[in-house]
Enzyme design. Structure first.
Site, PDB file in Angstrom:
ATOM      1  N   ASP A 128      53.951  49.031   5.302  1.00 34.55           N
ATOM      2  CA  ASP A 128      53.563  50.428   5.136  1.00 34.55           C
ATOM      3  C   ASP A 128      54.835  51.273   5.284  1.00 34.55           C
ATOM      4  O   ASP A 128      55.589  51.426   4.330  1.00 34.55           O
ATOM      5  CB  ASP A 128      52.495  50.716   6.203  1.00 34.55           C
ATOM      6  CG  ASP A 128      51.849  52.071   6.097  1.00 34.55           C
ATOM      7  OD1 ASP A 128      51.748  52.599   4.982  1.00 34.55           O
ATOM      8  OD2 ASP A 128      51.422  52.616   7.136  1.00 34.55           O
ATOM      9  N   ASP A 185      42.513  45.353   9.878  1.00 31.83           N
ATOM     10  CA  ASP A 185      41.445  45.981  10.656  1.00 31.83           C
ATOM     11  C   ASP A 185      41.531  47.493  10.689  1.00 31.83           C
ATOM     12  O   ASP A 185      42.564  48.098  10.366  1.00 31.83           O
ATOM     13  CB  ASP A 185      41.528  45.502  12.107  1.00 31.83           C
ATOM     14  CG  ASP A 185      42.672  46.185  12.866  1.00 31.83           C
ATOM     15  OD1 ASP A 185      43.811  46.150  12.368  1.00 31.83           O
ATOM     16  OD2 ASP A 185      42.412  46.769  13.937  1.00 31.83           O
ATOM     17  N   PHE A 227      44.026  53.764   3.293  1.00 30.10           N
ATOM     18  CA  PHE A 227      43.874  52.836   4.416  1.00 30.10           C
ATOM     19  C   PHE A 227      42.885  51.746   4.044  1.00 30.10           C
ATOM     20  O   PHE A 227      41.740  52.012   3.712  1.00 30.10           O
ATOM     21  CB  PHE A 227      43.428  53.563   5.692  1.00 30.10           C
ATOM     22  CG  PHE A 227      43.700  52.735   6.915  1.00 30.10           C
ATOM     23  CD1 PHE A 227      44.955  52.740   7.515  1.00 30.10           C
ATOM     24  CD2 PHE A 227      42.715  51.912   7.446  1.00 30.10           C
ATOM     25  CE1 PHE A 227      45.219  51.943   8.623  1.00 30.10           C
ATOM     26  CE2 PHE A 227      42.975  51.120   8.562  1.00 30.10           C
ATOM     27  CZ  PHE A 227      44.229  51.138   9.145  1.00 30.10           C
ATOM     28  N   VAL A 228      43.365  50.508   4.089  1.00 26.85           N
ATOM     29  CA  VAL A 228      42.538  49.389   3.648  1.00 26.85           C
ATOM     30  C   VAL A 228      42.202  48.450   4.812  1.00 26.85           C
ATOM     31  O   VAL A 228      42.937  48.375   5.795  1.00 26.85           O
ATOM     32  CB  VAL A 228      43.233  48.599   2.512  1.00 26.85           C
ATOM     33  CG1 VAL A 228      43.298  49.433   1.247  1.00 26.85           C
ATOM     34  CG2 VAL A 228      44.638  48.139   2.925  1.00 26.85           C
ATOM     35  N   LYS A 238      52.635  49.295   0.488  1.00 27.52           N
ATOM     36  CA  LYS A 238      52.389  50.708   0.145  1.00 27.52           C
ATOM     37  C   LYS A 238      53.752  51.390   0.064  1.00 27.52           C
ATOM     38  O   LYS A 238      54.197  52.028   1.026  1.00 27.52           O
ATOM     39  CB  LYS A 238      51.593  51.391   1.265  1.00 27.52           C
ATOM     40  CG  LYS A 238      50.128  51.042   1.357  1.00 27.52           C
ATOM     41  CD  LYS A 238      49.478  51.992   2.369  1.00 27.52           C
ATOM     42  CE  LYS A 238      48.430  51.310   3.184  1.00 27.52           C
ATOM     43  NZ  LYS A 238      47.937  52.165   4.286  1.00 27.52           N
ATOM     44  N   LYS A 270      47.680  40.436  14.430  1.00 22.81           N
ATOM     45  CA  LYS A 270      46.613  39.548  14.029  1.00 22.81           C
ATOM     46  C   LYS A 270      46.383  39.586  12.534  1.00 22.81           C
ATOM     47  O   LYS A 270      45.781  38.698  11.947  1.00 22.81           O
ATOM     48  CB  LYS A 270      45.307  39.973  14.732  1.00 22.81           C
ATOM     49  CG  LYS A 270      45.421  40.031  16.231  1.00 22.81           C
ATOM     50  CD  LYS A 270      44.139  40.653  16.832  1.00 22.81           C
ATOM     51  CE  LYS A 270      44.409  41.103  18.246  1.00 22.81           C
ATOM     52  NZ  LYS A 270      43.380  42.054  18.715  1.00 22.81           N
ATOM     53  N   GLY A 271      46.843  40.666  11.901  1.00 22.29           N
ATOM     54  CA  GLY A 271      46.523  40.933  10.498  1.00 22.29           C
ATOM     55  C   GLY A 271      46.858  39.831   9.512  1.00 22.29           C
ATOM     56  O   GLY A 271      46.220  39.715   8.475  1.00 22.29           O
ATOM     57  N   GLU A 319      53.181  38.451   6.667  1.00 22.72           N
ATOM     58  CA  GLU A 319      52.657  39.721   7.196  1.00 22.72           C
ATOM     59  C   GLU A 319      51.559  40.242   6.267  1.00 22.72           C
ATOM     60  O   GLU A 319      51.594  40.012   5.055  1.00 22.72           O
ATOM     61  CB  GLU A 319      53.853  40.691   7.306  1.00 22.72           C
ATOM     62  CG  GLU A 319      53.563  42.133   7.558  1.00 22.72           C
ATOM     63  CD  GLU A 319      53.034  42.438   8.951  1.00 22.72           C
ATOM     64  OE1 GLU A 319      51.995  41.848   9.309  1.00 22.72           O
ATOM     65  OE2 GLU A 319      53.624  43.275   9.646  1.00 22.72           O
ATOM     66  N   ASP A 320      50.612  40.956   6.839  1.00 18.75           N
ATOM     67  CA  ASP A 320      49.507  41.468   6.024  1.00 18.75           C
ATOM     68  C   ASP A 320      49.938  42.588   5.079  1.00 18.75           C
ATOM     69  O   ASP A 320      49.642  42.565   3.897  1.00 18.75           O
ATOM     70  CB  ASP A 320      48.331  41.920   6.910  1.00 18.75           C
ATOM     71  CG  ASP A 320      48.743  42.916   8.009  1.00 18.75           C
ATOM     72  OD1 ASP A 320      49.933  43.291   8.096  1.00 18.75           O
ATOM     73  OD2 ASP A 320      47.856  43.306   8.786  1.00 18.75           O
ATOM     74  N   ARG A 333      38.132  42.613  10.031  1.00 14.70           N
ATOM     75  CA  ARG A 333      39.126  41.581   9.722  1.00 14.70           C
ATOM     76  C   ARG A 333      38.513  40.393   8.971  1.00 14.70           C
ATOM     77  O   ARG A 333      39.211  39.664   8.276  1.00 14.70           O
ATOM     78  CB  ARG A 333      39.758  41.042  11.021  1.00 14.70           C
ATOM     79  CG  ARG A 333      40.627  42.023  11.768  1.00 14.70           C
ATOM     80  CD  ARG A 333      41.436  41.278  12.819  1.00 14.70           C
ATOM     81  NE  ARG A 333      42.013  42.156  13.820  1.00 14.70           N
ATOM     82  CZ  ARG A 333      43.175  42.801  13.676  1.00 14.70           C
ATOM     83  NH1 ARG A 333      43.851  42.696  12.556  1.00 14.70           N
ATOM     84  NH2 ARG A 333      43.643  43.568  14.640  1.00 14.70           N
TER      85      ARG A 333
HETATM   86  P1  IMP Z   1      54.431  49.698   9.239  1.00 15.72           P
HETATM   87  O1  IMP Z   1      55.257  49.399  10.438  1.00 15.72           O
HETATM   88  O2  IMP Z   1      54.169  51.170   9.095  1.00 15.72           O
HETATM   89  O3  IMP Z   1      54.976  49.112   7.971  1.00 15.72           O
HETATM   90  O4  IMP Z   1      53.003  49.139   9.517  1.00 15.72           O
HETATM   91  C1  IMP Z   1      52.724  47.842   9.396  1.00 15.72           C
HETATM   92  C2  IMP Z   1      51.473  47.499  10.160  1.00 15.72           C
HETATM   93  O5  IMP Z   1      50.543  48.593  10.230  1.00 15.72           O
HETATM   94  C3  IMP Z   1      50.777  46.413   9.422  1.00 15.72           C
HETATM   95  O6  IMP Z   1      51.215  45.164   9.863  1.00 15.72           O
HETATM   96  C4  IMP Z   1      49.322  46.683   9.722  1.00 15.72           C
HETATM   97  O7  IMP Z   1      48.966  45.996  10.893  1.00 15.72           O
HETATM   98  C5  IMP Z   1      49.242  48.160   9.942  1.00 15.72           C
HETATM   99  N1  IMP Z   1      48.746  48.868   8.722  1.00 15.72           N
HETATM  100  C6  IMP Z   1      49.443  49.629   7.855  1.00 15.72           C
HETATM  101  N2  IMP Z   1      48.676  50.085   6.859  1.00 15.72           N
HETATM  102  C7  IMP Z   1      47.450  49.595   7.098  1.00 15.72           C
HETATM  103  C8  IMP Z   1      46.191  49.703   6.389  1.00 15.72           C
HETATM  104  O8  IMP Z   1      46.033  50.356   5.343  1.00 15.72           O
HETATM  105  N3  IMP Z   1      45.144  49.053   6.957  1.00 15.72           N
HETATM  106  C9  IMP Z   1      45.248  48.324   8.109  1.00 15.72           C
HETATM  107  N4  IMP Z   1      46.389  48.193   8.779  1.00 15.72           N
HETATM  108  C10 IMP Z   1      47.489  48.829   8.286  1.00 15.72           C
HETATM  109 MG    MG Z   2      50.358  43.595  10.623  1.00 15.81          MG
END
Ligand code: IMP
Ligand code: MG
Length: 171
Positions: free
Chosen positions: A98, A154, A147-148, A126, A38-39, A94-95, A160
């Protein structure tokens, strides 16, 4: 909560990203944006309002962190896109990237559908948390390992709706 990026800064950068995306695609050709739910919903909504090219949209959903602020490393497809991607210019919206695990999974499954081109736009990145080497063509803002929330992002489904990005208290 501490404001990391205010609404004006986001608005300006998102408009800039929209221009970058349009510049990279052949003039007159359709751009198919795939928003990661949803992000990504707010980012998508603002991005498309800054675009004047022909765009179409679809939505995909993958499993998220649930109630934790740490990645489980497990990615699950919850909702697939509705239409095929073959021969289309696809941009994943994508939001945040990470660890990169979500994005690498999405890129893999979408690339398998033979799009003409596949690019990725993330509002936030990040890099210090990256576990896999994933290509992100458009990054809105590079941020530290905090963490944002807000602007689509969210914590336990909260925040959100904020029009800005804030650092979650206690982080
Ligand atoms: P990744 O697979 O670790 O890159 O994570 C990606 C997903 O984790 C993102 O699409 C977000 O939904 C969630 N996420 C990662 N960091 C944050 C944050 O700081 N705040 C909120 N959601 C996060
Ligand atoms: Mg996401």
């Amino acid at each position: 909560m501490e404001v990391l990026l205010d609404a004006a800064a986001i608005e300006q950068r998102v408009a800039g990203m929209a221009a970058e995306i349009e510049r990279d695609h052949p003039e007159g050709e359709e751009i198919h944006l795939v928003c990661v739910l949803k992000g990504g919903f707010m980012f998508m909504a603002d991005l498309v309002r800054s675009m004047s090219a022909r765009v179409t949209m679809d939505f995909i959903a993958v499993s998220s962190y649930a109630r934790s602020t740490k990645s489980s490393g497990e990615v699950r497809l919850l909702k697939d896109v509705d239409s095929g991607l073959q021969d289309r210019h696809v941009v994943i919206v994508e939001d945040i990237v990470d660890t990169g695990l979500t994005l690498i999974y999405l890129q893999e499954i979408l690339r398998a559908r033979a799009p003409r081109s596949l690019r990725t736009a993330c509002l936030l990145s990040k890099p210090s948390r990256r576990l896999v080497d994933v290509t992100v063509d458009y990054v809105g803002f590079t941020i530290e390992d905090r963490f944002v929330v807000g602007y689509g992002l969210d914590y336990a489904e909260q925040y959100r709706n904020l029009d800005h990005i804030a650092v979650l208290d206690g982080e």
